[in-house]
Design a protein around this motif. Structure first.
Motif, PDB file in Angstrom:
ATOM      1  N   ASP A 243     -42.682 -70.346  57.296  1.00  0.00           N
ATOM      2  CA  ASP A 243     -42.738 -71.807  56.828  1.00  0.00           C
ATOM      3  C   ASP A 243     -42.815 -72.849  57.888  1.00  0.00           C
ATOM      4  O   ASP A 243     -42.579 -72.656  58.949  1.00  0.00           O
ATOM      5  N   LEU A 244     -44.108 -73.657  57.650  1.00  0.00           N
ATOM      6  CA  LEU A 244     -44.263 -74.904  58.667  1.00  0.00           C
ATOM      7  C   LEU A 244     -43.359 -75.787  58.556  1.00  0.00           C
ATOM      8  O   LEU A 244     -42.339 -76.066  57.776  1.00  0.00           O
ATOM      9  N   GLY A 272     -51.852 -72.877  58.299  1.00  0.00           N
ATOM     10  CA  GLY A 272     -51.756 -73.319  59.835  1.00  0.00           C
ATOM     11  C   GLY A 272     -52.236 -72.099  60.654  1.00  0.00           C
ATOM     12  O   GLY A 272     -52.678 -72.274  61.792  1.00  0.00           O
ATOM     13  N   SER A 273     -51.811 -70.896  60.587  1.00  0.00           N
ATOM     14  CA  SER A 273     -52.177 -69.863  61.139  1.00  0.00           C
ATOM     15  C   SER A 273     -53.728 -69.505  61.573  1.00  0.00           C
ATOM     16  O   SER A 273     -54.209 -69.300  62.731  1.00  0.00           O
ATOM     17  N   ILE A 310     -48.664 -73.988  63.722  1.00  0.00           N
ATOM     18  CA  ILE A 310     -47.475 -72.945  63.394  1.00  0.00           C
ATOM     19  C   ILE A 310     -46.585 -72.776  64.215  1.00  0.00           C
ATOM     20  O   ILE A 310     -45.494 -72.285  64.130  1.00  0.00           O
ATOM     21  N   GLY A 311     -46.402 -73.547  65.441  1.00  0.00           N
ATOM     22  CA  GLY A 311     -45.435 -73.405  66.499  1.00  0.00           C
ATOM     23  C   GLY A 311     -45.800 -74.040  67.861  1.00  0.00           C
ATOM     24  O   GLY A 311     -46.877 -74.290  68.101  1.00  0.00           O
ATOM     25  N   ASP A 312     -44.671 -74.104  68.554  1.00  0.00           N
ATOM     26  CA  ASP A 312     -45.078 -74.472  70.082  1.00  0.00           C
ATOM     27  C   ASP A 312     -44.693 -73.516  71.083  1.00  0.00           C
ATOM     28  O   ASP A 312     -43.930 -72.732  70.971  1.00  0.00           O
ATOM     29  N   VAL A 323     -45.961 -63.688  70.371  1.00  0.00           N
ATOM     30  CA  VAL A 323     -44.426 -63.928  70.525  1.00  0.00           C
ATOM     31  C   VAL A 323     -44.104 -65.563  70.373  1.00  0.00           C
ATOM     32  O   VAL A 323     -44.886 -66.144  71.032  1.00  0.00           O
ATOM     33  N   GLY A 324     -42.961 -65.664  70.059  1.00  0.00           N
ATOM     34  CA  GLY A 324     -42.381 -67.184  70.088  1.00  0.00           C
ATOM     35  C   GLY A 324     -42.211 -67.797  68.607  1.00  0.00           C
ATOM     36  O   GLY A 324     -42.170 -68.914  68.283  1.00  0.00           O
ATOM     37  N   LEU A 325     -42.749 -66.882  67.511  1.00  0.00           N
ATOM     38  CA  LEU A 325     -42.689 -67.336  66.171  1.00  0.00           C
ATOM     39  C   LEU A 325     -41.746 -66.614  65.345  1.00  0.00           C
ATOM     40  O   LEU A 325     -41.306 -65.664  65.606  1.00  0.00           O
TER      41      LEU A 325
END
Length: 353
Positions: A243-244, A272-273, A310-312, A323-325
């Motif tokens: 989820d965003l 977003g991906s 989708i993330g930082d 990696v990191g999501l």
């Protein structure tokens, strides 16, 4: 390559559109050092056979060495051996089957593997007091991956699967399969669909047959089309999905721009991906300065750390896995509380062991 037809048509079409939006943004800002990006789009049809045909056209006819896609795991697994043998990049924002991790050195994805989805689903079932489970699964690589990993974790925790049914992608009535699994009197039902149509119809028919127990699922099930078909029957359903983050400004900007351009929103995180994939590709093209240099592109992907919709600060490991999501547990709202932008409420991360 996206599933513009077939079971994954709803999210494949979205992925193709959002990638075009991202590409147009990059070109409007000057492209790659003044060189414009061009997209060549082929329909992978959400199948291995369709993906192989699309791959051969893109590589043999168009001479392309960097392919963004596919939408579906079966399509990804069908084309991946060819891409690996040819040294062609295959970079997906949506395909999640665990076997993709072992597909080769030129295969990457921003989508999170279903290994973690299964662990999260099994742990959620157990934490909710579910001890016996029935499953109904579409016979595709993606859906089977979801079912297998979820069942493995559930059984590891001590749960028991008392009934399981599968169906082909051309089935439109699921009452026979549902009646069989209900006869086993499970504490809960887990559904793993490939298409939104089957997801929504299964939920609706389950309630029509009198089943009033809990239902668990994954991302496809909480798509807008699925929820429209299911209606109030989906209220209370729990799903493990990405989820965003509302606090992620880039993610919210992408949603707003996509709605303005295309007039709808579906699978926001996956949107977003796919969007991030284009910008990551552009960053690696800027580094290599050559759209035929798949080896240079591959090396860039292994080294890159990205912050986007989708993330930082996420990156890719030695298998091309992101990696990191992470994903979260969500619960579907009653129809009276749903809006175009809000179908479910986020309950938080899945419980651990």
């Amino acid at each position: 390559m996206e599933s513009l037809t077939g079971p994954g048509e709803t999210y494949g079409t979205m992925a193709s559109q959002v990638k075009q939006m991202a590409l147009d943004e990059i070109n409007a800002a000057g492209g790659i050092d003044g060189r414009m990006l061009e997209s060549v789009i082929e329909d992978s049809q959400c199948s291995a056979q369709g993906a192989i045909a699309a791959y051969k056209k893109l590589t043999d006819v168009d001479g392309i060495k960097i392919i963004l896609g596919t939408s579906c795991s079966g399509a990804m697994l069908g084309a991946a051996p060819l891409a690996e043998a040819d040294g062609t990049i295959l970079f997906s924002g949506l395909a999640s089957n665990p076997d993709i991790a072992n597909a080769g050195d030129y295969i990457f994805r921003t989508q999170i593997s279903d290994v973690q989805t299964g662990i999260d689903t099994g742990n959620t079932l157990w934490a909710d007091g579910i001890r016996t489970l029935a499953t109904i699964t579409e016979s595709t690589d993606y859906a089977e991956g979801i079912r297998r990993t979820s069942v493995e974790q559930f059984e590891k925790r001590g749960g028991m699967v008392v009934a399981e049914e599968r169906y082909s992608s051309d089935i439109i009535d699921f009452r026979t399969q549902l009646e069989k699994i209900f006869a086993a009197n499970p504490d809960a039902v887990h559904i793993a669909p490939q298409s939104e149509f089957s997801a929504g119809t299964i939920i609706k028919q389950a309630r029509e047959l009198g089943y009033d127990g809990p239902i668990y699922a994954d991302t496809v099930t909480v798509g807008a089309t699925s929820m429209e078909i299911a209606g109030d029957a989906a209220t209370g359903l729990k799903a493990i999905t990405a989820d965003l983050d509302p606090a992620n400004g880039k993610g919210q900007e992408v949603l707003a721009n996509f709605r303005e351009r295309y007039g709808y929103i579906v699978f926001p995180w996956h949107m977003g991906s796919a969007y991030d994939d284009v910008y990551i590709a552009a960053a690696c093209l800027k580094q290599t300065q050559d759209d035929q240099d798949a080896d240079g592109f591959r090396d860039c992907m292994y080294d890159i750390t990205w912050s986007g919709a989708i993330g930082d600060n996420y990156s890719f490991d030695e298998q091309g896995e992101v990696v990191g999501l992470s994903r979260v547990v969500v619960e579907v709202l009653p129809t009276s509380e749903r809006t175009e932008d809000k179908i479910y409420k986020v309950l938080g991360p899945a419980p651990g062991e």
